[in-house]
Scaffold this motif. Sequence first.
Motif, mmCIF file in Angstrom:
data_model
loop_
_atom_site.group_PDB
_atom_site.id
_atom_site.type_symbol
_atom_site.label_atom_id
_atom_site.label_comp_id
_atom_site.label_asym_id
_atom_site.label_seq_id
_atom_site.Cartn_x
_atom_site.Cartn_y
_atom_site.Cartn_z
ATOM 1 N N GLN A 87 -3.114 -3.510 -0.821
ATOM 2 C CA GLN A 87 -2.143 -4.314 -0.179
ATOM 3 C C GLN A 87 -2.646 -5.849 -0.677
ATOM 4 O O GLN A 87 -1.723 -6.583 -0.707
ATOM 5 C CB GLN A 87 -2.209 -4.317 1.120
ATOM 6 C CG GLN A 87 -1.481 -3.016 1.806
ATOM 7 C CD GLN A 87 -1.029 -3.081 3.178
ATOM 8 O OE1 GLN A 87 -1.085 -3.954 3.973
ATOM 9 N NE2 GLN A 87 -1.082 -1.692 3.743
ATOM 10 N N GLN A 110 -6.284 1.579 0.845
ATOM 11 C CA GLN A 110 -4.815 1.015 1.484
ATOM 12 C C GLN A 110 -5.150 -0.613 1.535
ATOM 13 O O GLN A 110 -4.289 -1.555 0.940
ATOM 14 C CB GLN A 110 -4.790 1.361 2.712
ATOM 15 C CG GLN A 110 -4.218 2.902 2.921
ATOM 16 C CD GLN A 110 -4.088 3.024 4.276
ATOM 17 O OE1 GLN A 110 -3.088 2.513 4.910
ATOM 18 N NE2 GLN A 110 -4.617 4.261 4.790
ATOM 19 N N LEU A 170 -8.665 3.854 4.197
ATOM 20 C CA LEU A 170 -8.332 2.695 4.575
ATOM 21 C C LEU A 170 -8.850 1.684 3.879
ATOM 22 O O LEU A 170 -8.038 0.787 3.395
ATOM 23 C CB LEU A 170 -8.966 2.329 6.012
ATOM 24 C CG LEU A 170 -8.412 3.388 7.148
ATOM 25 C CD1 LEU A 170 -9.322 2.908 8.362
ATOM 26 C CD2 LEU A 170 -7.057 2.975 7.106
ATOM 27 N N GLU A 189 -4.692 8.522 2.233
ATOM 28 C CA GLU A 189 -5.437 7.286 1.417
ATOM 29 C C GLU A 189 -6.369 6.591 2.254
ATOM 30 O O GLU A 189 -6.049 6.191 3.423
ATOM 31 C CB GLU A 189 -4.487 6.528 1.057
ATOM 32 C CG GLU A 189 -5.004 5.479 -0.066
ATOM 33 C CD GLU A 189 -3.834 4.389 -0.535
ATOM 34 O OE1 GLU A 189 -4.260 3.943 -1.608
ATOM 35 O OE2 GLU A 189 -2.691 4.561 0.031
ATOM 36 N N LYS A 242 -0.831 -3.940 6.772
ATOM 37 C CA LYS A 242 -0.594 -3.068 7.755
ATOM 38 C C LYS A 242 -1.260 -1.762 6.978
ATOM 39 O O LYS A 242 -0.888 -1.043 6.047
ATOM 40 C CB LYS A 242 0.845 -2.883 7.714
ATOM 41 C CG LYS A 242 1.334 -1.595 9.006
ATOM 42 C CD LYS A 242 2.569 -1.584 9.234
ATOM 43 C CE LYS A 242 2.961 -0.428 10.009
ATOM 44 N NZ LYS A 242 4.587 -0.142 10.142
ATOM 45 N N LEU A 243 -2.103 -1.085 7.868
ATOM 46 C CA LEU A 243 -2.855 -0.010 7.338
ATOM 47 C C LEU A 243 -2.370 1.368 8.226
ATOM 48 O O LEU A 243 -1.946 1.321 9.415
ATOM 49 C CB LEU A 243 -4.510 0.161 7.647
ATOM 50 C CG LEU A 243 -5.018 -1.331 6.978
ATOM 51 C CD1 LEU A 243 -6.534 -1.115 7.313
ATOM 52 C CD2 LEU A 243 -4.618 -1.129 5.516
ATOM 53 N N SER A 244 -2.271 2.415 7.409
ATOM 54 C CA SER A 244 -1.866 3.663 8.309
ATOM 55 C C SER A 244 -2.890 4.704 8.628
ATOM 56 O O SER A 244 -3.834 5.114 7.409
ATOM 57 C CB SER A 244 -0.955 4.338 7.295
ATOM 58 O OG SER A 244 -0.653 5.691 7.865
ATOM 59 N N MET A 245 -3.360 4.762 9.866
ATOM 60 C CA MET A 245 -4.520 5.539 10.214
ATOM 61 C C MET A 245 -4.285 7.211 9.796
ATOM 62 O O MET A 245 -5.229 7.788 9.655
ATOM 63 C CB MET A 245 -4.964 5.383 11.669
ATOM 64 C CG MET A 245 -5.165 4.059 12.060
ATOM 65 S SD MET A 245 -6.561 3.242 11.334
ATOM 66 C CE MET A 245 -6.512 1.636 11.492
ATOM 67 N N GLU A 246 -2.919 7.421 9.624
ATOM 68 C CA GLU A 246 -2.604 8.884 9.372
ATOM 69 C C GLU A 246 -2.798 9.313 8.052
ATOM 70 O O GLU A 246 -2.565 10.396 7.630
ATOM 71 C CB GLU A 246 -1.341 9.087 9.976
ATOM 72 C CG GLU A 246 -1.343 9.124 11.773
ATOM 73 C CD GLU A 246 -1.250 7.959 12.249
ATOM 74 O OE1 GLU A 246 -0.602 6.905 11.709
ATOM 75 O OE2 GLU A 246 -1.949 7.630 13.237
ATOM 76 N N SER A 247 -2.732 8.111 7.175
ATOM 77 C CA SER A 247 -2.506 8.538 5.694
ATOM 78 C C SER A 247 -3.573 9.203 5.302
ATOM 79 O O SER A 247 -4.936 9.130 5.654
ATOM 80 C CB SER A 247 -2.321 7.211 4.996
ATOM 81 O OG SER A 247 -2.519 7.168 3.505
#
Length: 132
Positions: free
Chosen positions: A20, A16, A13, A11, A4-9
């Motif tokens: 993971q 991330q 992609l 960090e 699960k990647l956070s587009m808002e982070s």
Amino acid sequence: MFIKLSMESKEPLYSQLVNQIIEGIAQKELHPGENLPSVRSLAQDLGINLHTVNKAYKQLEQNGFILIQRQKGAFIHPDGIPKANKAYQEKLTASLRPIIAESICRGMDEVSFTKKCQEIFSSFQKKGESSK
């Protein structure tokens, strides 16, 4: 393993994704010799650019977590992950110094910081044991 990647982070992609996959190895969700999805397939599944996945895979390969072979694809290093050596310990120290400094600035004492580290470390061990 579910990624699960956070587009808002803040960090990136690729970072991330690297983290993971490393967590998946640490938790024994990914095993030595296990195939990873192709760059194209994983990029499509995650809805990200294939160059992002390629960059993550290259970084994982450089750090000894995976092997990439033409025709066979990418897979978790079959010989296991290289053990911590002096260079890794220096990298670890460099990574921890700013985290510890910030923790001190935010009022955490050594006992609280160490306890938090132990909790996280234990969570990896517990997940690894439950996936056997």
